[in-house]
Design an enzyme around this catalytic site. Structure first.
Site, short mmCIF file in Angstrom:
data_model
loop_
_atom_site.label_atom_id
_atom_site.label_comp_id
_atom_site.label_asym_id
_atom_site.label_seq_id
_atom_site.Cartn_x
_atom_site.Cartn_y
_atom_site.Cartn_z
N GLU A 12 0.82 -1.22 0.00
CA GLU A 12 0.00 0.00 0.00
C GLU A 12 0.85 1.28 0.00
OE1 GLU A 12 -3.92 -1.94 2.16
OE2 GLU A 12 -2.27 -1.25 3.42
N GLY A 78 -12.28 -5.28 1.58
CA GLY A 78 -13.22 -6.27 1.05
C GLY A 78 -14.57 -5.60 0.83
N ILE A 152 -12.15 -11.01 6.55
CA ILE A 152 -13.48 -11.58 6.32
C ILE A 152 -13.51 -12.30 4.98
CG2 ILE A 152 -15.96 -11.09 6.08
CD1 ILE A 152 -15.01 -10.55 8.92
N MET A 172 -9.22 -3.69 8.20
CA MET A 172 -8.70 -4.01 9.52
C MET A 172 -7.99 -2.85 10.22
SD MET A 172 -7.40 -7.88 8.52
CE MET A 172 -7.04 -8.38 10.19
N GLU A 173 -8.11 -1.63 9.68
CA GLU A 173 -7.38 -0.49 10.29
C GLU A 173 -8.14 0.83 10.35
OE1 GLU A 173 -6.12 -2.07 7.47
OE2 GLU A 173 -4.81 -3.51 8.47
N ASP A 196 -11.16 -7.50 -2.94
CA ASP A 196 -11.91 -8.76 -2.88
C ASP A 196 -13.33 -8.43 -2.45
OD1 ASP A 196 -12.14 -9.35 0.29
OD2 ASP A 196 -10.23 -8.40 -0.15
N1 SAH Z 1 -2.07 -11.57 2.77
C1 SAH Z 1 -1.63 -10.82 3.91
C2 SAH Z 1 -2.75 -10.59 4.92
C3 SAH Z 1 -3.78 -9.60 4.41
S1 SAH Z 1 -4.94 -9.17 5.65
C4 SAH Z 1 -0.47 -11.58 4.57
O1 SAH Z 1 -0.43 -12.78 4.46
O2 SAH Z 1 0.35 -10.92 5.22
C5 SAH Z 1 -5.95 -8.06 4.71
C6 SAH Z 1 -5.48 -6.63 4.64
O3 SAH Z 1 -6.20 -5.95 3.61
C7 SAH Z 1 -5.77 -5.79 5.89
O4 SAH Z 1 -4.80 -4.80 6.05
C8 SAH Z 1 -7.17 -5.22 5.64
O5 SAH Z 1 -7.27 -3.87 6.04
C9 SAH Z 1 -7.38 -5.32 4.13
N2 SAH Z 1 -8.49 -6.18 3.67
C10 SAH Z 1 -8.73 -6.45 2.37
N3 SAH Z 1 -9.77 -7.30 2.23
C11 SAH Z 1 -10.22 -7.58 3.48
C12 SAH Z 1 -11.24 -8.43 3.98
N4 SAH Z 1 -11.99 -9.17 3.17
N5 SAH Z 1 -11.41 -8.51 5.33
C13 SAH Z 1 -10.63 -7.77 6.15
N6 SAH Z 1 -9.64 -6.98 5.73
C14 SAH Z 1 -9.41 -6.87 4.40
#
Ligand code: SAH
Length: 228
Positions: A12, A78, A152, A172-173, A196
């Site tokens: 990001e 998401g 999620i 998540m932030e 997503d």
């Molecule tokens: N693939 C990463 C983890 C991603 S967690 C790893 O393995 O390190 C998802 C991140 O994208 C978080 O920072 C959140 O803010 C955002 N995000 C995107 N889609 C999301 C979803 N469906 N649910 C929650 N957060 C989501």
């Protein structure tokens, strides 16, 4: 103006660091902060690492230690609202913590005494974003973001959160960052490009689209800086 640009993950923020090229890296509190000049602005950039606690820490540090006067969050989310497709941009006008739960005491989900369920972002920055979108001919959605410490990828969880908070997207932030900004009286802007749809195949979509969507959001945030 001193502007903080915060993301959660390297994907990001790295598009911005690549574009800025000249920056100073400062290591502080188990993380890195990047100082750069962009046109007439001083920027402070960071990716907080994922989740509400990490993002709370970074937003606080950017404001209290590095003296940011405004904060722009850029990242991916998401989509909950079926009108939002992967790659679409959403600016949050208000956010909530869907996993803050003391409902056992009769409180609504997302509420704790002393706070409201929703925290608002800065109307002027949101209006500026609309201007930028119009000028670029880009569609910018505005709506509600639900924040919590979970990725999620489940239709049932998604429907429940959408139903309770009328949320358009989840991540998540955002809510924790907006809460920090509200408390410290710094204008806050939260932008997310959809990576997503938070359903059963969300983790696969995320992996496929995170880089592109993160870049879309980062580029848009830089256009906002041009207007400040
Ligand atoms: N693939 C990463 C983890 C991603 S967690 C790893 O393995 O390190 C998802 C991140 O994208 C978080 O920072 C959140 O803010 C955002 N995000 C995107 N889609 C999301 C979803 N469906 N649910 C929650 N957060 C989501």
């Amino acid at each position: 103006m001193k502007i903080a640009i915060l993301g959660a993950m390297p994907e990001e923020i790295s598009p911005l660091l690549e574009k800025l090229q000249n920056y100073e890296k400062i290591n502080y509190a188990n993380n890195s902060y990047y100082l750069a000049q962009y046109k007439k602005h001083e920027l402070i950039l960071a990716y907080s690492k994922i989740g509400k606690v990490n993002s709370t820490l970074s937003a606080s540090i950017m404001i209290e230690k590095f003296k940011a006067e405004t904060l722009l969050f850029t990242g991916v989310a998401g989509a909950f609202n079926p009108n939002l497709k992967i790659g679409d941009l959403l600016v949050a006008n208000k956010l909530c913590q869907y996993d803050l739960d003391i409902t056992a005491f009769g409180h609504p989900l997302g509420f704790v005494p002393g706070n409201e369920v929703f925290v608002k972002t800065d109307e002027k920055l949101n209006a500026l974003a609309k201007e930028v979108a119009n000028e670029l001919g880009v569609k910018l959605h505005e709506g509600i973001i639900a924040t919590g410490d979970e990725f999620i990828c489940d239709e049932v969880k998604k429907s429940k959160i959408r139903e309770v908070f009328n949320a358009d997207a989840c991540e998540m932030e955002g809510a924790s960052v907006a809460l920090v900004c509200e408390a410290l009286k710094v204008p806050c802007f939260i932008l997310r490009a959809m990576s997503d749809e938070a359903g059963e195949k969300a983790e696969f979509d995320f992996d496929e689209f995170v880089v592109k969507s993160a870049q879309t959001s980062a580029e848009f945030v830089l256009k906002i800086c041009d207007k400040l």
